[in-house]
Write an enzyme that holds these catalytic residues in place. Structure first.
Site, PDB file in Angstrom:
ATOM      1  N   SER A  14      -9.389  47.108 -12.928  1.00 13.19           N
ATOM      2  CA  SER A  14     -10.025  47.954 -13.922  1.00 13.19           C
ATOM      3  C   SER A  14      -9.037  48.139 -15.074  1.00 13.19           C
ATOM      4  O   SER A  14      -8.376  47.161 -15.451  1.00 13.19           O
ATOM      5  CB  SER A  14     -10.442  49.272 -13.270  1.00 13.19           C
ATOM      6  OG  SER A  14     -11.219  50.036 -14.133  1.00 13.19           O
ATOM      7  N   HIS A  41     -13.941  45.736 -14.238  1.00 19.29           N
ATOM      8  CA  HIS A  41     -14.778  46.769 -14.845  1.00 19.29           C
ATOM      9  C   HIS A  41     -14.731  46.526 -16.343  1.00 19.29           C
ATOM     10  O   HIS A  41     -13.666  46.395 -16.926  1.00 19.29           O
ATOM     11  CB  HIS A  41     -14.213  48.167 -14.557  1.00 19.29           C
ATOM     12  CG  HIS A  41     -14.310  48.547 -13.116  1.00 19.29           C
ATOM     13  ND1 HIS A  41     -13.644  49.617 -12.592  1.00 19.29           N
ATOM     14  CD2 HIS A  41     -15.004  47.986 -12.085  1.00 19.29           C
ATOM     15  CE1 HIS A  41     -13.931  49.729 -11.302  1.00 19.29           C
ATOM     16  NE2 HIS A  41     -14.744  48.737 -10.970  1.00 19.29           N
ATOM     17  N   ASP A 134     -12.381  52.108  -6.635  1.00 18.75           N
ATOM     18  CA  ASP A 134     -13.163  50.919  -6.319  1.00 18.75           C
ATOM     19  C   ASP A 134     -12.199  49.829  -5.829  1.00 18.75           C
ATOM     20  O   ASP A 134     -11.094  49.697  -6.346  1.00 18.75           O
ATOM     21  CB  ASP A 134     -13.898  50.459  -7.594  1.00 18.75           C
ATOM     22  CG  ASP A 134     -15.006  49.451  -7.299  1.00 18.75           C
ATOM     23  OD1 ASP A 134     -15.431  49.342  -6.143  1.00 18.75           O
ATOM     24  OD2 ASP A 134     -15.434  48.784  -8.265  1.00 18.75           O
TER      25      ASP A 134
END
Lengths: 189, 275
Positions: A14, A41, A134
């Protein structure tokens, strides 16, 4: 060990992870006999330049996935914005626009778990920099399926939270900086 | 600590799909297996089944739960003016071409809760074509169709939808299309007047009319290649000469058996039937 020969590396990250890929990709062996799957992401913007940007950094072909593309060795695949990326038993990609997972679509957990299911012990999962948790459950699924799991060393991560979560909550195999990741991937047979 | 997911074996998925087909006639066997498996694991977790066996027992013994299960197995995530560039292309390249027709028939296949159907009605209204159009909106799930028919949507989503609308080339005040009541918005009745909602299952039902434009967006991704090809043939049969077929941004006609009869417009996922 022949039966556990690694077939794929799935990399997720991310915020702060793009910089790692921009360092990692030029260091990869261009004749790599593996499939590399990247899930980041990202914002849902039309004509995202991400695949282009990454393809300048390696001579391995980089492709943003379209539904039911074949999963081939010697390729780098990028999960498209706004879809979860899954892998079918017959080695085709499936896209899925269902609910966000961990506030994210694509979600790293979704791809990691799907890859673990298909690749079992022939998979390496790598989790990079990021500010959300995540990826941890996904790495755990890879590990339980017999694969190898790696976290970016938190001190080299722009945002350490994501790899720290994985290091705390999973039985992580290696903690690497980007040079060590490149050497490890290049050494996979 | 994160939630460890339940593990379900492929054979167990097969058993459940077989139950659904043999006992109830729902055929999910050609759905994308990875996606379907994830939906089943998700339902086990949401509905708090300790094991797959308990889920299977409930599906087979409780008709109320079966209905819920089937509805949740399919994905119903949608938004208004989803992919604004796509809607921009619809405005500039498709709607303008359809304007010459005395009557415009549109089929929205797999419309879910209807956000994209209302988006289409807005485009037609702004092109001054809504009065001579009819939009057939279908889905296999009666519960989402009922929502679509009512035309209520959550107020908090309107900011995003308004941004999408503007990015699609909309020039009006988006809020002029709806009125807000208690956290929901109700879209203008005149938009709904030209919509016909009906259940239709792309896997088992047939073509029912001929259309000038068919939208089937982010539906094929849940099907395997064989089923994709079957559904594309169904859509092809339902599309008139020089009609348009619109798919999701990551879906394609490439490699399908109908490909040779179609020409893609620019870079959006819109094809025109030329053969």
């Amino acid at each position: 060990m022949e039966k556990n020969r690694i077939k794929a590396v799935v990399i997720g990250g991310s915020s702060g992870s793009l910089d790692v890929l921009l360092k990692l990709f030029p260091a990869l062996n261009p004749a790599i006999p593996l499939t590399i799957i990247v899930v980041l992401h990202r914002k849902n913007a039309p004509d995202s330049p991400l695949a282009n940007l990454l393809s300048y950094k390696t001579s391995i072909p980089v492709k943003e996935v379209e539904d039911k593309d074949a999963v081939l060795p010697g390729m780098i695949y990028l999960a498209p914005a706004d879809y979860h990326l899954l892998i079918e038993r017959d080695f085709l990609f499936s896209l899925d626009s269902s609910e966000k997972v961990n506030y994210s679509r694509p979600s790293l957990d979704v791809t990691f778990e799907s890859a673990a299911d298909v690749y079992g012990p022939t998979l390496v999962g790598i989790l990079l920099s990021g500010a959300n948790s995540d990826g941890t459950a996904g790495l755990d699924a890879i590990k339980r399926a017999g694969g190898i799991i790696i976290a970016q060393s938190p001190e080299t991560a722009k945002v350490a939270f994501m790899p720290e979560q994985a290091i705390q909550h999973t039985d992580i195999d290696f903690v690497f900086d980007s040079d060590e990741m490149a050497a490890f991937i290049n050494g996979l047979r | 600590m994160f939630n460890k997911l339940l593990t379900i074996e492929d054979e167990e998925v097969d058993l459940l799909l077989n139950d659904l087909f043999e006992r109830y006639g729902y055929d999910f066997t050609n759905y994308s297996r990875a996606s379907l498996k994830r939906r089943i694991v998700r339902l086990c977790s949401l509905d708090k089944f300790p094991s797959f066996a308990e889920l299977r027992y409930r599906v087979n013994s409780d008709p109320g739960y079966l209905k819920h299960f089937v509805e949740e197995l399919t994905v119903n995530v949608t938004e208004m003016f989803r992919d604004p560039q796509f809607y921009k292309a619809l405005r500039t390249e498709v709607i303008s071409t359809l304007a010459a027709k005395p009557f415009i028939r549109i089929w929205h296949a797999g419309c879910s809760t209807g956000e994209e159907v209302y988006s289409m009605a807005i485009l037609l209204k702004e092109a001054n074509l809504l009065h001579k159009s009819l939009i057939y909106a279908t889905d296999l799930n009666p519960t989402v169709l009922e929502k679509a028919r009512k035309g209520f949507f959550p107020l908090p989503h309107m900011k995003q939808y308004s941004e999408n609308y503007i990015a699609s080339g909309g020039i009006h005040d988006f809020s002029s299309y709806y009125t807000a009541h208690y956290g929901q918005v109700k879209f203008d009745e005149s938009l709904g007047e030209k919509m016909i909602f009906s259940t239709h299952n792309l896997v088992s039902d047939r073509s029912f009319n001929e259309f000038d434009l068919i939208l089937c967006r982010n539906v094929l991704i849940y099907f395997d290649k064989d089923l994709q090809d079957r559904v594309l043939s169904l859509l092809d049969e339902s599309l008139g000469q020089l009609g348009y077929l619109a798919l999701g941004t990551k879906e394609t006609l490439k490699f399908s058996s109908i490909q040779t009869r179609y020409k893609q417009l620019e870079k959006e996922k819109i094809w025109r039937k030329i053969g």
